[in-house]
Design an enzyme around this catalytic site. Sequence first.
Site, mmCIF file in Angstrom:
data_model
loop_
_atom_site.group_PDB
_atom_site.id
_atom_site.type_symbol
_atom_site.label_atom_id
_atom_site.label_comp_id
_atom_site.label_asym_id
_atom_site.label_seq_id
_atom_site.Cartn_x
_atom_site.Cartn_y
_atom_site.Cartn_z
ATOM 1 N N ASP A 94 0.765 -1.363 -0.010
ATOM 2 C CA ASP A 94 0.052 0.146 0.094
ATOM 3 C C ASP A 94 0.937 1.144 -0.107
ATOM 4 O O ASP A 94 2.200 1.215 -0.031
ATOM 5 C CB ASP A 94 -1.001 0.037 1.208
ATOM 6 C CG ASP A 94 -0.538 -0.717 2.147
ATOM 7 O OD1 ASP A 94 -1.408 -1.212 3.018
ATOM 8 O OD2 ASP A 94 0.716 -0.695 2.790
ATOM 9 N N MET A 149 -1.219 7.987 13.656
ATOM 10 C CA MET A 149 -2.587 8.257 13.032
ATOM 11 C C MET A 149 -3.374 9.095 13.777
ATOM 12 O O MET A 149 -4.491 9.079 13.764
ATOM 13 C CB MET A 149 -3.170 6.736 13.073
ATOM 14 C CG MET A 149 -2.543 5.675 12.055
ATOM 15 S SD MET A 149 -3.719 4.508 12.019
ATOM 16 C CE MET A 149 -3.181 3.381 13.395
ATOM 17 N N LYS A 183 -4.811 3.254 -0.752
ATOM 18 C CA LYS A 183 -5.508 4.281 -1.177
ATOM 19 C C LYS A 183 -4.684 5.200 -2.185
ATOM 20 O O LYS A 183 -3.556 5.512 -2.004
ATOM 21 C CB LYS A 183 -5.767 5.491 0.184
ATOM 22 C CG LYS A 183 -7.069 5.412 0.481
ATOM 23 C CD LYS A 183 -7.348 6.535 1.558
ATOM 24 C CE LYS A 183 -7.023 5.925 2.933
ATOM 25 N NZ LYS A 183 -7.253 6.942 3.993
HETATM 26 N N1 SAH Z 1 2.887 -0.208 11.048
HETATM 27 C C1 SAH Z 1 3.246 1.062 11.023
HETATM 28 C C2 SAH Z 1 2.151 2.037 11.273
HETATM 29 C C3 SAH Z 1 1.030 2.037 10.610
HETATM 30 S S1 SAH Z 1 -0.305 3.038 10.965
HETATM 31 C C4 SAH Z 1 4.616 1.439 11.943
HETATM 32 O O1 SAH Z 1 4.976 0.478 12.399
HETATM 33 O O2 SAH Z 1 5.196 2.509 11.637
HETATM 34 C C5 SAH Z 1 0.090 4.504 9.944
HETATM 35 C C6 SAH Z 1 0.579 5.680 10.914
HETATM 36 O O3 SAH Z 1 2.004 5.456 11.284
HETATM 37 C C7 SAH Z 1 0.455 6.913 10.342
HETATM 38 O O4 SAH Z 1 -0.541 7.810 10.198
HETATM 39 C C8 SAH Z 1 1.572 7.687 10.954
HETATM 40 O O5 SAH Z 1 1.091 7.922 12.348
HETATM 41 C C9 SAH Z 1 2.794 6.579 11.308
HETATM 42 N N2 SAH Z 1 3.800 6.495 10.211
HETATM 43 C C10 SAH Z 1 4.129 5.518 9.262
HETATM 44 N N3 SAH Z 1 5.173 6.143 8.670
HETATM 45 C C11 SAH Z 1 5.604 7.195 9.033
HETATM 46 C C12 SAH Z 1 6.477 8.584 8.625
HETATM 47 N N4 SAH Z 1 7.405 8.229 7.531
HETATM 48 N N5 SAH Z 1 6.592 9.510 9.428
HETATM 49 C C13 SAH Z 1 5.724 9.773 10.355
HETATM 50 N N6 SAH Z 1 4.585 8.952 10.607
HETATM 51 C C14 SAH Z 1 4.653 7.616 9.857
#
Ligand code: SAH
Length: 537
Positions: A67, A204, A89
């Site tokens: 995704d 998020m 999305k």
């Molecule tokens: N599994 C992912 C999280 C998924 S939920 C992890 O472990 O990082 C998606 C959320 O992750 C986003 O809304 C944001 O809050 C965060 N996120 C993921 N990549 C990011 C990035 N490069 N910079 C800032 N926030 C990030």
Amino acid sequence: MSCDNSAINGMNPGMAGFIVAKKRVMELNDSMQQGIVYLLGAGPGDPGLMTVRGRELVEAAEVLVYDALSSAELLNWAPAACERIFVGKRASRHALPQEEINALLVKLGRAGKKVVRLKGGDPYVFGRGGEEADALHEAGVPFEVIPGITSAIAGPAYAGIPVTHRKYCTQFTVFTGHEDVNKKESSLDLKGIAGAQGTKIMLMGMQKLADVCEALTGYGQEPSTPAAAIQWATTGIQRTVTGTVRTLPAKVQKAGLGAPAVVVIGDVVKERDSLAWFEKLPLFGKRIVVTRTRAQAGELSVRLRRLGAEVLEMPTIRMAPPSNKREFAEGVVHAHTYDWLVFSSPNGVERFFQAFFAVYQDIRSIGGARIAAIGPGTEAKLREYGLAVDIMPKKFVAEGLVKAFKDAREEIGTIEHSTFLWVRGEEARRVIYDGLTALGAIVDECIAYRTEAETEDVAGAQAAFRERGADIVTFTSSSTAENFFKLGLPWPDGCKAASIGPVTTATLKELGRAPSITAKTHDINGLVEAIVKAAGK
Ligand code: SAH
């Protein structure tokens, strides 16, 4: 019996029947070949933050299900034949519902595929990876989980914020801000979070940031607690806003920060003043386009990214076999009969030795020929095959190589009547041939490859370039320049062209885009140095 297999026609019917039966059994075995799904953590964005195991799996994937990742570049690691399925999305459409993603993974696994399900950060941190694993388990499809570096920890680290620090705390809490704070049945325990000690990290949560901060202070969180939001963490477009639990929401809004972002609350945020290393890198904040072939882009992209740049890999050319494969093969087979082998590009070295080892088993079959290379990149490639270079020019261009032969006459003796095999690309200029021939050498050409326009844009770099422009576009050869401008992309305001050397510069001028950055030494090091210097101005 009807049978259309020409190899079987003409055999006695019993034998043919046996072969057909055997073939069926083999097909059946194939269809029963066990598929497997790897739930793979892609890391937070910087491609360097994927695990070694993760990269290995992407490089061998038959199907990639992904995704909207922070870094599209990971897709370039997959084999060309790998099927890439986007389930996230996009502006024009919604993400595939989770049940459909689960069903897709089960279907692909059952079809015997090696499936890599790429998930941002860690697959089990708010990634719904748990649900996908459940579905695979229930369907009896084998799966493995490869953890990834979560944005919850890497994001703060790249902003200069350690999530724990002995000065400040002994625990940290990670929570999602996705749930409705005012919803009665919400499982989000903001009261508990407000009361917890230590660092608090929200994923998020950008849409509900104001609500969450208000609720937290309502439950007793000290409003003056330092807080930070980090958007697109670990990538070249990382942005950080700091404040307190009270002030952060307004500051974030004013700065126009949105998802994806990590929010950190706690005294550890104070460390940012001294520990913010990433945003201080020399190329931080610069968007730089790499136009080399997909296979070669990595070397330059990694260097630029390590210096903090946002890199758009937009391959404009790709390597193809030479038009005359037979002549190439003959050159390779007879290489040992020459006095000199001349290599004018790393690609030439690679193609040459691929062909060489398809014929010979031993490097000694190369004979006693001496070796010339046009520059350090080509020399490094030769070293990979255990070969040292006897002659290399000071200026890494064809003219420099001819001059090096002239200048070295005392050391190596005259090259008059010496035989040369020049290993080159189909589009190379004739300078080496003409120059060496003028010195009395007998030169044969060994055309090892040809470059052609890259027609695919798997990582969506062209669209990204159209939308967001760039600060610098790098050109590492005339053919990258020619093919880049054939794409007809609009040249962004203020964007600079960076050229590796005089030949590429001449081509750029012909194309009406004189470079404002030029490498002093005509190799990747020189190009990166020139870019850093220009960025410092
Ligand atoms: N599994 C992912 C999280 C998924 S939920 C992890 O472990 O990082 C998606 C959320 O992750 C986003 O809304 C944001 O809050 C965060 N996120 C993921 N990549 C990011 C990035 N490069 N910079 C800032 N926030 C990030």
